[in-house]
Design an enzyme around this catalytic site. Sequence first.
Site, short mmCIF file in Angstrom:
data_model
loop_
_atom_site.label_atom_id
_atom_site.label_comp_id
_atom_site.label_asym_id
_atom_site.label_seq_id
_atom_site.Cartn_x
_atom_site.Cartn_y
_atom_site.Cartn_z
N SER A 317 -10.17 -10.72 -5.69
CA SER A 317 -10.88 -11.75 -4.92
C SER A 317 -12.34 -11.31 -4.86
O SER A 317 -12.63 -10.22 -4.36
CB SER A 317 -10.32 -11.83 -3.51
OG SER A 317 -8.94 -12.08 -3.58
N CYS A 488 -6.10 -13.72 3.94
CA CYS A 488 -6.18 -13.05 2.64
C CYS A 488 -5.55 -11.66 2.74
O CYS A 488 -5.73 -10.96 3.74
CB CYS A 488 -7.62 -12.93 2.17
SG CYS A 488 -7.73 -12.12 0.57
N ASP A 533 -5.04 -16.68 0.37
CA ASP A 533 -5.35 -16.02 -0.90
C ASP A 533 -4.62 -14.69 -0.81
O ASP A 533 -5.15 -13.71 -0.28
CB ASP A 533 -6.87 -15.81 -0.99
CG ASP A 533 -7.29 -15.09 -2.26
OD1 ASP A 533 -6.57 -15.20 -3.27
OD2 ASP A 533 -8.33 -14.41 -2.25
N TRP A 535 -1.58 -11.71 -2.22
CA TRP A 535 -0.93 -11.06 -3.37
C TRP A 535 0.04 -10.02 -2.85
O TRP A 535 -0.06 -9.58 -1.70
CB TRP A 535 -1.97 -10.42 -4.28
CG TRP A 535 -2.84 -9.40 -3.63
CD1 TRP A 535 -2.57 -8.07 -3.49
CD2 TRP A 535 -4.12 -9.61 -3.02
NE1 TRP A 535 -3.62 -7.45 -2.83
CE2 TRP A 535 -4.57 -8.36 -2.53
CE3 TRP A 535 -4.94 -10.73 -2.84
CZ2 TRP A 535 -5.79 -8.19 -1.88
CZ3 TRP A 535 -6.16 -10.56 -2.18
CH2 TRP A 535 -6.57 -9.31 -1.71
C1 LIG Z 1 -5.21 -13.47 -6.65
C2 LIG Z 1 -5.23 -11.97 -6.46
C3 LIG Z 1 -6.30 -11.38 -5.81
C4 LIG Z 1 -6.33 -9.99 -5.63
N1 LIG Z 1 -7.40 -9.43 -5.00
C5 LIG Z 1 -7.43 -8.09 -4.80
C6 LIG Z 1 -8.54 -7.48 -4.13
O1 LIG Z 1 -9.50 -8.14 -3.73
N2 LIG Z 1 -8.51 -6.14 -3.97
C7 LIG Z 1 -7.47 -5.37 -4.41
O2 LIG Z 1 -7.51 -4.14 -4.23
N3 LIG Z 1 -6.41 -5.93 -5.06
C8 LIG Z 1 -6.38 -7.26 -5.28
N4 LIG Z 1 -5.33 -7.81 -5.95
C9 LIG Z 1 -4.31 -6.91 -6.56
C10 LIG Z 1 -4.82 -6.48 -7.97
O3 LIG Z 1 -4.78 -7.59 -8.85
C11 LIG Z 1 -3.96 -5.38 -8.61
O4 LIG Z 1 -2.61 -5.77 -8.55
C12 LIG Z 1 -4.12 -4.03 -7.95
O5 LIG Z 1 -5.47 -3.63 -7.96
C13 LIG Z 1 -3.31 -2.97 -8.70
O6 LIG Z 1 -3.70 -2.97 -10.06
P1 LIG Z 1 -3.59 -1.68 -10.96
O7 LIG Z 1 -3.70 -2.12 -12.38
O8 LIG Z 1 -4.52 -0.62 -10.49
O9 LIG Z 1 -2.14 -1.16 -10.65
P2 LIG Z 1 -0.84 -1.39 -11.56
O10 LIG Z 1 -0.87 -0.53 -12.73
O11 LIG Z 1 -0.66 -2.85 -11.76
O12 LIG Z 1 0.24 -0.84 -10.56
C14 LIG Z 1 0.53 -1.56 -9.39
C15 LIG Z 1 2.02 -1.50 -9.19
O13 LIG Z 1 2.38 -0.17 -8.84
C16 LIG Z 1 3.50 -0.20 -7.99
N5 LIG Z 1 3.18 0.57 -6.79
C17 LIG Z 1 2.01 0.61 -6.12
N6 LIG Z 1 2.10 1.44 -5.08
C18 LIG Z 1 3.36 1.92 -5.09
C19 LIG Z 1 4.07 2.84 -4.27
N7 LIG Z 1 3.50 3.41 -3.22
N8 LIG Z 1 5.35 3.10 -4.60
C20 LIG Z 1 5.94 2.53 -5.66
N9 LIG Z 1 5.32 1.66 -6.47
C21 LIG Z 1 4.05 1.37 -6.19
C22 LIG Z 1 3.78 -1.64 -7.65
O14 LIG Z 1 4.82 -2.07 -8.47
C23 LIG Z 1 2.51 -2.35 -8.03
O15 LIG Z 1 2.73 -3.67 -8.43
C24 LIG Z 1 -5.28 -9.19 -6.12
C25 LIG Z 1 -4.20 -9.79 -6.77
C26 LIG Z 1 -4.18 -11.15 -6.94
C27 LIG Z 1 -3.00 -11.78 -7.65
#
Ligand SMILES: Cc1cc2nc3c(=O)[nH]c(=O)nc-3n(C[C@H](O)[C@H](O)[C@H](O)COP(=O)(O)OP(=O)(O)OC[C@H]3O[C@@H](n4cnc5c(N)ncnc54)[C@H](O)[C@@H]3O)c2cc1C
Length: 536
Positions: A317, A488, A533, A535
């Site tokens: 976001s 949000c 908004d 997630w």
């Molecule tokens: C519309 C929208 C808006 C968003 N806005 C924001 C924002 O403003 N700021 C923000 O920080 N994020 C936001 N997100 C989330 C963001 O898109 C990512 O999902 C997040 O940053 C993680 O991405 P990554 O690739 O670093 O982690 P990934 O590699 O995708 O890993 C995340 C996954 O790790 C697993 N996981 C995480 N923690 C743990 C745990 N403690 N134990 C076990 N499993 C775990 C979960 O399955 C999680 O889905 C938003 C998501 C959406 C859909």
Amino acid sequence: MNIFINLPRFFGQRRLLGSTIRKLRCVVFGLGNKTYEHYNAVAIYLDKRLEELGATRVYELGLGDDDANIEDDFITWKDKFWPAVCEKFNIESTGEEELIRQFRLVTHAPGDIQPNNVFTGEIARLHSLQVQRPPYDAKNPFLAQITVNRELHKGGDRSCIHVELDISDSKMRYEAGDHVAVYPINDSNLVERLGQLTGANLDEIFSLINTDQESSKKHPFPCPTSYRTALSHYVEITALPRTHILRELVEYCSDEEDKKKLMLMATNSQEGKALYQSFIVDACRNIVHILEDIPSCKPHLDHLCELLPRLQPRYYSISSSPKMYPETVHITAVIVKYKTPTGRVNKGVTTTWLAENKPEPGKPLPRVPVYIRKSQFRLPLQTQTPIIMVGPGTGLAPFRGFLQERAFARANGKEVGESILYFGCRHRDQDFIYQDELEKYEQNGDVKLNLAFSRDQKEKVYVTHLLEKDMDLLWDVIGNRNGHFYICGDAKNMAVDVRNIVLKAIQDKGGRTESEAVQFIKKLESMKKYSADVWS
Ligand SMILES: Cc1cc2nc3c(=O)[nH]c(=O)nc-3n(C[C@H](O)[C@H](O)[C@H](O)COP(=O)(O)OP(=O)(O)OC[C@H]3O[C@@H](n4cnc5c(N)ncnc54)[C@H](O)[C@@H]3O)c2cc1C
């Protein structure tokens, strides 16, 4: 088999609705997520409508819930679906399972292919990241420079970063409330490890070519490319593998016990599900961990590349307003990093990459492929309209943009309505992000802050507790003053709890019955006066 239907066209073509639909034998499986209010609404509608129009349902509607285990839902449904199809069409099942690869491997010997014909991480068009051409979108992202990348937490063991992306040369426009999509790169250590575990040469150039020549999808990702590029840019290597991948891995095990274990996890039995839950889900094992812990399993890397899901961009976001920052897009991201029960540390792909790519003096600025996704999360058109914003943690992100926008309007002589923010975090002196900015806005009269520091006192205090105490204010803003309400952040618990509190305020303070309160919120939603908004 995938069948994609353009619904408006499908139902719009009246001629189709007669004899053709009556001849149709159909089945619908919906892919949804229960944290969303309209859970699988399209699938439910399609199933019902097809029947009304005279189509014959071959097997009952299936619904997948991505908040639980969507693959499990599908497999459970599929196991009953096939016998129903066989019965309906008088097909005798052989009972044998056949594993067929969808893509054929072509290995390119050195010298066979010009280096500049090899994909190096582009999403679709060759050289699109070197020779950038607008318009920028999901297939053609803009390579934005990271101009600012700083830590927002002042203490504690978690990390949240503020990142600024320069979009000045992109012709991309955004509005407060939009999302920015970021294409991540997988951790190079994990990529190397996968190379070691599969015994592959990561620099080998290969192509995967669809065996179905009619298919519009010729390759699972841009080809030709190297294994290193495929593992870095094109496939998810840190997601927990689904059961169909485990089933394919069975074929690559030399040890019978390993075969049995993987096979069991791939089955739909209670025992298999329990093992999948404990060995994969609870232990957070990704493909690298599985190959490390099942050492007799040595899959061919090209097959793994075919099986692993495509690496998806992550959405954020946008935490800025174009009125104040027309040339940059701001991201507020909490870094994903956690210890697993097997003693490993798992890291989020995108947040880890972002955290590691800070501008450094004397070095070129780091760059990352991005595009802007328009959202429905919008400030009211009239600046005088009062607003309530509920955004704990990184849920604050879009509201920072909203506050900038309203402060800008006020500074330019516009009348601006009340802006009320509910923000929460663990400790005031550790993770109160953007504290200085928010306090300055409050001093200037740009915002009324309501803060919940959950761990600063004996009893936990969350934003929901503050909202429960402010029922009069909630009703006054949304019921009497035509205001807008925004949430949000965490979709799972917070958004549902907040909605229930608003429902209660409408009943208790607005004198509505429960069903009237539900209708009231629905009306607000349809008028974009109640927006989420969220997630998970
Ligand atoms: C519309 C929208 C808006 C968003 N806005 C924001 C924002 O403003 N700021 C923000 O920080 N994020 C936001 N997100 C989330 C963001 O898109 C990512 O999902 C997040 O940053 C993680 O991405 P990554 O690739 O670093 O982690 P990934 O590699 O995708 O890993 C995340 C996954 O790790 C697993 N996981 C995480 N923690 C743990 C745990 N403690 N134990 C076990 N499993 C775990 C979960 O399955 C999680 O889905 C938003 C998501 C959406 C859909």
